[in-house]
Design an enzyme around this catalytic site. Structure first.
Site, short mmCIF file in Angstrom:
data_model
loop_
_atom_site.label_atom_id
_atom_site.label_comp_id
_atom_site.label_asym_id
_atom_site.label_seq_id
_atom_site.Cartn_x
_atom_site.Cartn_y
_atom_site.Cartn_z
N ASP A 1 0.82 -1.20 0.00
CA ASP A 1 0.00 0.00 0.00
C ASP A 1 0.86 1.26 0.00
O ASP A 1 0.68 2.14 0.82
CB ASP A 1 -0.95 -0.01 1.20
N TYR B 1 -2.37 4.33 -6.30
CA TYR B 1 -3.59 5.02 -5.86
C TYR B 1 -4.08 6.04 -6.89
O TYR B 1 -4.76 7.00 -6.54
CB TYR B 1 -3.42 5.67 -4.48
N HIS C 1 -11.68 -2.69 6.78
CA HIS C 1 -11.64 -3.89 5.93
C HIS C 1 -11.84 -5.16 6.77
O HIS C 1 -11.35 -6.23 6.41
CB HIS C 1 -10.33 -3.96 5.15
N VAL D 1 -4.99 -3.08 4.88
CA VAL D 1 -5.23 -2.32 6.10
C VAL D 1 -4.00 -1.44 6.34
O VAL D 1 -2.88 -1.95 6.39
CB VAL D 1 -5.48 -3.25 7.30
N HIS D 2 -4.22 -0.15 6.49
CA HIS D 2 -3.10 0.80 6.52
C HIS D 2 -2.50 0.88 7.91
O HIS D 2 -2.54 1.92 8.58
CB HIS D 2 -3.55 2.17 6.01
FE LIG Z 1 -6.10 -1.99 -0.49
#
Ligand SMILES: [Fe+2]
Length: 476
Positions: A177, A209, A338, A366-367
């Protein structure tokens, strides 16, 4: 609270002083001891919205010269590590798709011929995207390579991995991510300057992104390619598709997902008998790496299911002891983001992961960061009520490493109490290193961006599930 806080308590009643001491003790113990599940880090950060670096940032600079190759990136190009896919973009005209290459000690220069492609997406037209596979390289050798032949030539280098074998040490970096925010740049810098020196990156999905912009502004795919070139032109990144790669846009007639990602990032999926680039496998040194797609069909009878069913029995732990799986959406995730999105895939594939003793599963999405205990949840059959994950020494450790930087901010909201399967969790940006020592041991460390480059915020000695199946949990 420091000394000033304490002095104010000197005037307080003794009972409130006792309450204060209990509170402080409670906070300290909560950070030091596993409570409910494992540890929730008390590391304090200022939570700010992540913002993308502006288009004129130096990390996005276009290389000078007519038709200069940009967004240069490499990935493994065959099943065993003797091949490399070299990719780059030219913008003025197609130019040559040829790669010139030679080994550090070799006199003879060789060349490989690639192909180029272009695509349109909304009102965006891509540059000329070149892909060239170099094959039959020597193992464990430094190669130089040149792209942009005939116009502006640029030279890079890479190291091929050692020949596949059970006790070959190898160091993988882990990033997920990533995006192109200021935090993304910090993560990449920390990875590059980590003294443990990753030799290849296992990337667990969500690259640019670009789809967060109006019309999925694909200029942001180009800027991302230029941003990460400083690493991925020199060492392979092993790609996993995330939800931000889907780029589903039926309103403009794009009914197939993954178009920009598929055009730009090629992987050697055919070498492992896969029929699509979103699930595939490679061997590298002593590791067997299986990449799965959270966003392609994975139910029974689907191509991905059939492929994985055939694939797992092929893994020879005497040749590649370390069985690593990459996917985007985590199966075990105790953040309120999520939550349970990976559940349906878990139901389908978890019994296989236990049966074939997968060592570790890396996911993103998940960030934040989280590491699980070795647990499984495969006993449930709808009527028996056995739906709680249990400790299982044949199960993988699940690591969420979706903390690259993204564009959407950190995931800070966690499920409380911390579930028993969760060994460590923290909402900070960072990366990890999986350092294989031999067939029995691998050293794993997670590095948060706020620390110095050598600091390890979470660590674990992995014991190989095939060769050394002892309890390696960090909380027992
Ligand atoms: Fe994602």
């Amino acid at each position: 609270m420091g000394l000033l806080g304490l002095s104010s308590f000197s005037r307080a009643s003794s009972s409130s002083m006792v309450a204060y001491v209990i509170l402080v003790l409670g906070l300290v113990l909560n950070g030091a001891l596993p409570c409910n599940g494992g540890q929730t880090s008390l590391f304090v950060r200022k939570v700010e919205k992540t913002i993308d670096m502006p288009l004129d940032s130096d990390v996005f600079r276009v290389p000078p010269g007519y038709n200069a190759p940009q967004q240069v990136h490499i990935t493994q190009g065959d099943h065993v590590g003797k091949g490399v896919i070299v990719s780059w973009v030219t913008v003025d005209e197609p130019g040559s798709s040829k790669v010139l290459y030679w080994s550090e000690n070799g006199k003879q220069k060789k060349q490989a011929e690639g192909k180029f492609t272009t695509y349109r997406f909304f009102n965006y037209t891509s540059g000329y995207i070149h892909h060239c596979t170099i094959r039959n390289l020597e193992f464990n050798t430094k190669y130089y390579y040149v792209v942009g032949i005939g116009h502006t030539e640029r030279t890079f280098w890479f190291l091929t991995p050692p020949e596949v074998g059970p006790d070959v040490p190898y160091t993988f970096g882990l990033i997920g991510d990533l995006g192109q925010s200021f935090d993304s740049n910090r993560t990449l810098t920390h990875y590059e300057l980590n003294p443990q020196k990753g030799q290849a990156v296992l990337f667990v999905g969500d690259l640019s992104y670009a789809d967060n912009y109006p019309n999925h502004d694909n200029v942001r795919w180009d800027t991302w390619g230029r941003f990460v070139e400083r690493s991925v032109a020199y060492q392979p990144w092993i790609w996993t598709a995330g939800n931000h790669e889907i780029d589903f846009a039926p309103e403009i007639g794009e009914t197939k997902p993954f178009k920009p990602y598929s055009k730009r990032y090629h992987v050697p999926y055919k070498a492992s008998g896969s029929t699509a680039p979103f699930w595939y496998s490679i061997k590298r040194a002593s590791a067997y790496i299986i990449v799965l797609s959270s966003y392609s069909a994975y139910g029974k009878y689907t191509p991905q299911y059939k492929w994985l069913e055939d694939e797992l029995p092929k893994v020879n732990r005497s040749e590649t002891p370390w069985l690593i799986v990459l996917m985007h959406s985590p199966w075990y995730n105790s953040y309120n983001y999520h939550y349970m999105e990976g559940e349906t895939m878990r139901v389908m594939y978890e019994p296989w992961f236990v049966q074939y003793k997968v060592d570790v599963v890396f996911a993103g999405h998940v960030h934040a960061y989280e590491r699980s205990e070795r647990v499984s949840n495969v006993a449930y059959n709808i009527v028996n009520g056995k739906c709680i994950p249990v400790k299982d020494q044949s199960a993988p450790v699940y690591i969420t490493i979706g903390d690259g930087g993204n564009l959407e901010g950190l995931a800070t909201n966690m499920t409380e109490p911390q579930p028993a399967y969760s060994a460590y969790r923290e909402a900070s940006f960072g990366h990890a290193i999986f350092d294989i020592k031999n067939r029995t041991h691998a050293y794993y460390s997670w590095h948060r961006n706020q620390d110095g480059y050598a600091v390890e915020a979470d660590t674990m000695w992995f014991f190989n599930r095939h060769w050394h199946q002892l309890d390696d949990s960090t909380s027992s």
